[in-house]
Design a protein around this motif. Structure first.
Motif, mmCIF file in Angstrom:
data_model
loop_
_atom_site.group_PDB
_atom_site.id
_atom_site.type_symbol
_atom_site.label_atom_id
_atom_site.label_comp_id
_atom_site.label_asym_id
_atom_site.label_seq_id
_atom_site.Cartn_x
_atom_site.Cartn_y
_atom_site.Cartn_z
ATOM 1 N N PHE A 253 19.948 21.183 42.236
ATOM 2 C CA PHE A 253 18.898 22.180 43.045
ATOM 3 C C PHE A 253 19.654 22.054 44.789
ATOM 4 O O PHE A 253 19.166 23.386 44.975
ATOM 5 N N GLN A 254 20.009 20.944 44.922
ATOM 6 C CA GLN A 254 20.182 20.883 46.395
ATOM 7 C C GLN A 254 20.667 21.741 46.349
ATOM 8 O O GLN A 254 20.791 22.358 47.190
ATOM 9 N N GLN A 255 22.005 22.912 46.039
ATOM 10 C CA GLN A 255 23.242 23.304 46.421
ATOM 11 C C GLN A 255 22.633 24.284 46.080
ATOM 12 O O GLN A 255 22.848 25.516 47.025
ATOM 13 N N PHE A 256 21.717 24.439 45.219
ATOM 14 C CA PHE A 256 20.609 26.565 44.685
ATOM 15 C C PHE A 256 20.182 26.432 46.002
ATOM 16 O O PHE A 256 20.400 27.238 46.759
ATOM 17 N N ARG A 257 19.653 25.720 47.008
ATOM 18 C CA ARG A 257 18.823 26.058 47.987
ATOM 19 C C ARG A 257 19.194 25.806 49.057
ATOM 20 O O ARG A 257 19.345 26.439 50.275
ATOM 21 N N PHE A 258 20.581 25.523 49.237
ATOM 22 C CA PHE A 258 21.691 25.582 50.477
ATOM 23 C C PHE A 258 22.032 26.877 50.124
ATOM 24 O O PHE A 258 22.137 27.344 51.065
ATOM 25 N N GLU A 259 21.946 27.563 49.049
ATOM 26 C CA GLU A 259 23.363 28.468 48.784
ATOM 27 C C GLU A 259 21.910 29.610 49.704
ATOM 28 O O GLU A 259 21.787 31.058 50.393
ATOM 29 N N MET A 260 20.774 29.265 49.291
ATOM 30 C CA MET A 260 19.511 30.757 49.188
ATOM 31 C C MET A 260 19.301 30.212 50.495
ATOM 32 O O MET A 260 18.975 31.819 51.431
ATOM 33 N N GLN A 261 19.529 29.649 51.334
ATOM 34 C CA GLN A 261 18.464 29.263 52.458
ATOM 35 C C GLN A 261 20.259 30.061 53.359
ATOM 36 O O GLN A 261 20.157 30.482 54.260
ATOM 37 N N ASP A 262 21.317 29.368 53.473
ATOM 38 C CA ASP A 262 22.675 30.393 53.419
ATOM 39 C C ASP A 262 22.591 31.675 53.840
ATOM 40 O O ASP A 262 22.712 32.731 54.933
ATOM 41 N N TRP A 263 21.860 32.737 52.518
ATOM 42 C CA TRP A 263 22.054 33.779 52.217
ATOM 43 C C TRP A 263 20.727 34.764 52.955
ATOM 44 O O TRP A 263 20.928 35.637 53.487
ATOM 45 N N TRP A 264 19.764 33.893 52.742
ATOM 46 C CA TRP A 264 18.436 34.159 53.933
ATOM 47 C C TRP A 264 18.888 34.210 55.462
ATOM 48 O O TRP A 264 18.097 34.910 55.975
ATOM 49 N N SER A 265 19.585 33.509 55.990
ATOM 50 C CA SER A 265 20.123 32.883 57.034
ATOM 51 C C SER A 265 20.788 34.368 57.544
ATOM 52 O O SER A 265 20.773 35.179 58.769
ATOM 53 N N ARG A 266 21.961 34.420 56.409
ATOM 54 C CA ARG A 266 22.639 36.187 56.353
ATOM 55 C C ARG A 266 22.038 37.200 56.269
ATOM 56 O O ARG A 266 22.051 38.179 57.944
#
Lengths: 346, 321
Positions: A253-266
């Motif tokens: 979940f932490q990995q997913f959260r990190f990727e989601m944050q990254d995607w959202w930021s982009r």
């Protein structure tokens, strides 16, 4: 320098209040703002009542996860949406015929034959009509705040600063559309053409660009959002805080959260950059940031945390959007200035 | 009309007059084509100079440069003692200008329009109010309370003249000043302009109507293709020019004319009107001949357009040569 700047500015200021179209748009702008405020105040009262009710029945754990006390910025949420259209129209109305009107009435040649520099004329016009806009806007905001206080809603210090930034950015957005109108007025031969060009730009910047960016360009550039791992797709039973905690603590979940944050930021970065080219988007970005930062502190559920994080990131961009709102009118006024200085008076 | 010119020509005083407008070697090109070509012209105080020429002669460009509205490519414009290119505000403060098809702010009254322009001249409030009241009376717009947007062209023209005189300028520049005026307006305009000249103003009037210029002006500057092709009194210029065409109309059939200077006479079939080509102005002699024959005179005038064109053709040939 002659006194021409002040004479022209004074006349333009007075003319704005003689212009029936400007007065009509102002009346609508004022009425809509007040109606929006009244609606916003009612919504705030409902939210506050609901919050107080939940607070009175919540246990200790629930209290920790509850939203913070509703902010008076809720009131401005609906006003902001109305400001985007009516404010822009007010700015456009004040600016689109400032130069063309002089040409159509053939008074420009007469005016410039007097002891006054050309730049004093264009600056005076901008200052006079801009001053009238500032006066109209200040009056509307003053009445809105008075309404807030009369109904017993007293903002705190942080909320006052948010309201001031909100008002300032709304005014800058209006000035940006005023500058576009002025620019088109300096470029066009007739007021009709200037109005059409200005409205086309308004529609492009306030309607088309946000839709294109948010529904197309942002996703295309940011790519597809990361998909949630299957192992955590099952939502724990409502109220089962232990299971929820266990789910969010997993490495997956932490990995997913990190990727989601990254995607959202982009994705947000694309929107933020595009917003710099649209006064409407810049104002919306500032307005959203101010309102959500005051009203949404914690959101529950997967993705809610990312949203809160993204909002926090956006709050750092208020300054850049304010700068964009300052640069926008400066650029268009600069074009109008150069065009006016080189205008052929034959 | 020539006879009137003789009557109203202003005699040059014996003392030296100051040049209030000095245009020196003025040149302006549009896309490489000269609109005004090396033009030099002087207008002294108390003088009314007519800038005459057909469309495209360079009159408007000359006026626009003189008023500081466009920059010349070369040459110098001096208003009183101020060079326009160096001190535009000082130079413009000395000018009262009425453009062709003068425009005002339609949402203001005549007095408010003049008040705005008076502020630009930095006129003190009391003086401004007094001057505006005086001027509105003199141009016949006193008591008119409607907004300028409701004015006829003639009324705007009258207001334009008032605006040109607002700051009691030593230099007055009028572009086609009588274009929209009725006969009463034209008469008032002439009185006002003559009075301004008598008070010492240097006046430059641009027109393509020879008769108008010849009536009001003490001197004429004839422009053709951007060049000054003639500069002098109407008499001096017409003496250098070619034949004049005189139209005469009577209430009864006209007599035979045996007057020196006549080159040809063409009668209409009923002989009540005739076109006379003459080498000089013989209108007085024609009037005498007609009335002596017991014929009431209906009209007697120079065909100004033909005369102007004849003059221009001759001067163009000389300039080209």
């Amino acid at each position: 320098m002659s006194n021409g700047l002040f004479v022209v500015a004074g006349k333009e200021f007075a003319d704005s209040f003689r212009n029936r179209t400007v007065l009509a748009i102002f009346a609508i702008f004022f009425a809509i703002t007040i109606i929006g405020m009244i609606g916003g105040i009612a919504e705030y009262q409902d939210t506050l009542d609901s919050y107080n009710e939940r607070l009175s029945t919540a246990g200790t754990v629930e209290r920790g996860l509850m939203d913070t006390r509703p902010s008076p910025m809720i009131v401005f949420e609906s006003v902001g949406a109305l400001l985007v259209t009516m404010g822009a129209l007010l700015g456009i109305t004040a600016g689109f015929d400032l130069i063309t009107r002089e040409r159509e009435t053939k008074s420009l040649k007469v005016l410039l034959s007097h002891p006054v520099f050309r730049d004093e004329v264009i600056n005076g016009k901008a200052i006079g009509a801009g001053g009238a806009l500032a006066f109209i806007f200040a009056a509307t905001i003053a009445v809105s705040i008075a309404l807030l206080l009369i109904t017993g809603i007293v903002p705190g210090a942080e909320e006052w600063s948010s309201i001031m930034i909100f008002a300032f950015s709304a005014f800058l957005m209006i000035v940006a559309y005023f500058a576009i109108g002025l620019c088109m007025s300096a470029i066009s031969e007739t007021s009709g053409a200037a109005l059409i060009y200005t409205l086309i730009i308004f529609i492009l910047l306030s309607g088309l660009l946000p839709v294109l960016v948010e529904n197309g360009a942002a996703d295309a550039i940011a790519g597809d959002p990361p998909s949630m791992p299957r192992t955590i797709q099952s939502t724990p039973a409502e109220g089962d805080m232990g299971a929820f905690q266990a789910l969010t603590d997993t490495e997956e979940f932490q990995q997913f959260r990190f990727e989601m944050q990254d995607w959202w930021s982009r994705r947000q970065a694309v929107i933020d950059i595009a917003a710099l080219f649209s006064p409407t988007m810049s104002f919306n970005a500032i307005s959203d940031t101010l309102i959500t930062s005051q009203t949404v502190q914690v959101r529950t559920g997967p993705g809610g945390g990312m949203y809160a994080q993204a909002t926090a990131n956006t709050s750092g961009s208020i300054l850049s959007h304010l700068l964009a709102l300052l640069v926008f009118p400066a650029v268009f006024f600069g074009i109008a200035y150069m065009r006016f200085m080189r205008m052929d008076l034959r | 009309m020539l006879r009137i010119v003789r009557e109203c020509s202003i005699k040059q005083p014996a003392f030296i007059l100051l040049n209030m407008i000095e245009l020196t070697d003025l040149t302006k090109r549009y896309n490489g084509v000269p609109a005004v070509d090396n033009l030099s012209l002087r207008v002294s105080e108390g003088e009314i100079v007519g800038l005459l020429g057909p469309n495209g002669a360079g009159k408007s460009t000359t006026i626009l440069m003189t008023t500081g509205l466009i920059e010349p490519d070369a040459g110098q414009i001096k208003i009183e003692r101020h060079i326009m290119q160096k001190n535009p505000l000082l130079a413009k403060a000395k000018i009262g200008y009425m453009p062709e098809d003068v425009g005002f702010y339609p949402g203001l009254t005549a007095a408010d329009n003049l008040d705005f322009f008076g502020r630009l001249y930095e006129m003190e409030a009391g003086r401004r109010k007094k001057r505006i009241d005086e001027l509105l009376v003199s141009v016949g717009l006193d008591g008119v309370s409607t907004l300028v947007g409701g004015y006829s062209k003639g009324m705007r023209q009258r207001l334009g003249l008032a605006k040109a005189l607002l700051n009691e300028p030593p230099v007055i520049i009028l572009d086609e000043p009588t274009a929209n005026l009725d006969p009463v307006g034209v008469s008032d305009y002439r009185k006002i302009v003559r009075q301004a000249a008598a008070d010492g103003a240097a006046i430059l009037v641009s027109s393509h109507i020879l008769s108008e210029v010849s009536v009001i002006c003490s001197r004429i500057a004839l422009l053709s293709r951007g060049k000054l092709v003639a500069d002098g009194t109407w008499q001096e210029i017409s003496d250098q020019g070619s034949d004049l065409i005189v139209r005469v109309e009577g209430r009864l059939p006209l007599p035979e004319f045996s007057i020196g200077g006549i080159r040809s006479v063409s009668y209409t079939p009923d002989r009540t009107s005739a076109v006379i080509v003459a080498s000089q102005d013989i209108r007085c002699e024609i009037a005498d001949a007609v009335t002596s024959a017991g014929v009431p005179l209906r009209n007697l005038q120079i065909d100004s357009e033909s005369a102007e064109e004849a003059l221009l053709q001759r001067f163009r040939k000389e300039a080209d040569a």
